[in-house]
Design a protein around this motif. Structure first.
Motif, PDB file in Angstrom:
ATOM      1  N   ARG A  58      -9.022  -9.836  -6.458  1.00 45.16           N
ATOM      2  CA  ARG A  58      -7.991  -9.932  -5.203  1.00 45.16           C
ATOM      3  C   ARG A  58      -8.109 -11.542  -4.809  1.00 45.16           C
ATOM      4  NH1 ARG A  58      -8.280  -7.668   0.682  1.00 45.16           N
ATOM      5  NH2 ARG A  58      -7.051  -9.217   1.713  1.00 45.16           N
ATOM      6  N   CYS A 191      -4.353  -3.236   1.092  1.00 37.74           N
ATOM      7  CA  CYS A 191      -5.560  -3.472   0.394  1.00 37.74           C
ATOM      8  C   CYS A 191      -6.763  -3.230   1.639  1.00 37.74           C
ATOM      9  CB  CYS A 191      -6.020  -5.066  -0.038  1.00 37.74           C
ATOM     10  SG  CYS A 191      -4.869  -5.535  -1.309  1.00 37.74           S
ATOM     11  N   TYR A 192      -6.637  -3.120   2.906  1.00 41.23           N
ATOM     12  CA  TYR A 192      -7.241  -2.639   3.594  1.00 41.23           C
ATOM     13  C   TYR A 192      -7.428  -0.894   4.130  1.00 41.23           C
ATOM     14  CZ  TYR A 192      -8.554  -7.417   4.279  1.00 41.23           C
ATOM     15  OH  TYR A 192      -8.961  -8.887   4.108  1.00 41.23           O
ATOM     16  N   LEU A 197     -10.667   1.131   0.010  1.00 40.52           N
ATOM     17  CA  LEU A 197     -11.970   0.780   0.429  1.00 40.52           C
ATOM     18  C   LEU A 197     -13.059   1.565  -0.014  1.00 40.52           C
ATOM     19  CD1 LEU A 197     -11.451  -1.370   3.682  1.00 40.52           C
ATOM     20  CD2 LEU A 197     -11.488  -2.243   1.177  1.00 40.52           C
ATOM     21  N   PHE A 200     -14.621   1.562  -3.549  1.00 29.96           N
ATOM     22  CA  PHE A 200     -15.600   0.665  -4.176  1.00 29.96           C
ATOM     23  C   PHE A 200     -17.051   1.138  -3.814  1.00 29.96           C
ATOM     24  CE2 PHE A 200     -11.501  -1.668  -3.538  1.00 29.96           C
ATOM     25  CZ  PHE A 200     -11.041  -1.784  -4.956  1.00 29.96           C
ATOM     26  N   TYR A 203     -17.745  -4.291  -1.606  1.00 23.16           N
ATOM     27  CA  TYR A 203     -16.688  -5.218  -1.497  1.00 23.16           C
ATOM     28  C   TYR A 203     -17.428  -6.473  -0.939  1.00 23.16           C
ATOM     29  CZ  TYR A 203     -12.307  -6.800   0.692  1.00 23.16           C
ATOM     30  OH  TYR A 203     -11.283  -7.403   1.133  1.00 23.16           O
ATOM     31  N   SER A 205     -16.603 -10.713  -0.415  1.00 23.27           N
ATOM     32  CA  SER A 205     -15.545 -11.735  -0.079  1.00 23.27           C
ATOM     33  C   SER A 205     -16.216 -13.250  -0.099  1.00 23.27           C
ATOM     34  CB  SER A 205     -15.407 -11.649   1.327  1.00 23.27           C
ATOM     35  OG  SER A 205     -14.161 -12.578   1.682  1.00 23.27           O
ATOM     36  N   CYS A 229     -15.019  -4.644  -5.627  1.00 27.75           N
ATOM     37  CA  CYS A 229     -13.975  -5.599  -5.505  1.00 27.75           C
ATOM     38  C   CYS A 229     -14.256  -6.936  -4.826  1.00 27.75           C
ATOM     39  CB  CYS A 229     -13.062  -4.719  -4.307  1.00 27.75           C
ATOM     40  SG  CYS A 229     -11.671  -5.531  -3.789  1.00 27.75           S
ATOM     41  N   LEU A 231     -12.909 -10.236  -3.260  1.00 29.77           N
ATOM     42  CA  LEU A 231     -11.936 -10.852  -2.614  1.00 29.77           C
ATOM     43  C   LEU A 231     -12.222 -12.612  -2.664  1.00 29.77           C
ATOM     44  CD1 LEU A 231      -9.318 -11.607  -0.632  1.00 29.77           C
ATOM     45  CD2 LEU A 231     -10.944 -10.921   0.960  1.00 29.77           C
TER      46      LEU A 231
END
Length: 258
Positions: A58, A191-192, A197, A200, A203, A205, A229, A231
């Motif tokens: 993402r 996406c939230y 969530l 996964f 997650y 970022s 995931c 980000l």
């Protein structure tokens, strides 16, 4: 002072990290991960319980279209798909259509709650929530305008995090706590959303230098977690003086006006 110096380094001095992104794509492929978009992952979930390792990419396009194009080019070279979420300030319908033609996903990185609060000089979350019908109408107008420019359907969206949200203690995705709005717009997922969530194992970022990732680098997660995931934001992978300067100046002006 350390915070200011780190920000200056990240925005203006950091060497390009695009080669690290290319290496990550190769490593994930070699480890047997399917690298897909949020939309692609949703389709896989709806068809059953996937038993293969997956890395969902993402990208939130907050500021830097030049680096977004570079990320997209790398993904094309490696046969990888991803989701790209564009703010109103970063819309590029040519790039978005190219992303869709390739088989990746281009959609909306929305921020109407923060935008409305700043424009109306609302500084309390309760005052903003009282205006949610107006804010939702504004979101729907923007959403449909972007779909028209894109020439296709957007089925997932992603909330942007603005400094105004942090001061209000209110996130933009509150405006999508409205099933009727989602149905009218044909939004299958934000996406939230908790259900997404929860699909996964991890997650991750990206973060500004020197941390780069939270809670851990994706390279370390490969092989340890099956459903990841990731980000990312273009500005964390290569500096763009013009884009960063415009963003920083706009933020100062918006904070002063608010």
């Amino acid at each position: 002072m350390n915070t200011i110096l780190r920000r200056l380094y990240s925005d203006y001095l950091m060497p390009s990290r695009l080669h690290h992104y290319a290496a990550l794509l190769r490593q994930a492929s070699q480890a047997g991960y399917r690298q897909t978009s949020v939309r692609g992952w949703l389709a896989a979930l709806q068809s059953g319980a996937p038993d293969y390792p997956v890395l969902v990419h993402r990208h939130d396009i907050d500021t830097d279209l030049r680096t977004a194009r570079a990320l997209f080019a790398l993904e094309q070279q490696h046969g990888v798909h991803a989701s790209y979420y564009f703010r109103l300030s970063t819309l590029d319908f040519g790039l978005m259509r190219d992303i869709e033609r390739y088989g990746s996903e281009a959609s909306y990185h929305y921020e109407e709650v923060a935008t409305y609060a700043k424009r109306a000089h609302l500084k309390q979350a309760d005052a903003v929530r009282a205006r949610l019908p107006e804010i939702r109408a504004e979101f729907e107008r923007n959403f449909r305008r972007i779909e028209a420019g894109l020439g296709g359907k957007m089925s997932t969206v992603a909330s942007h995090g603005d400094f105004a949200n942090r001061r209000l203690g209110m996130v933009n995705c509150e405006l999508l706590d409205d099933p009727a709005l989602r149905e009218r717009c044909g939004i299958a997922c934000e996406c939230y959303d908790p259900a997404l969530l929860a699909s996964f194992d991890l997650y991750i970022s990206d973060r500004p230098a020197p941390q780069y990732f939270y809670p851990q680098p994706p390279q370390q997660a490969l092989g340890r977690h099956r459903r990841i995931c990731l980000l990312t934001h273009p500005a964390q992978w290569r500096t763009n003086w013009a884009a960063s300067s415009r963003h920083n100046l706009l933020r100062l002006v918006e904070a002063w006006r608010w």
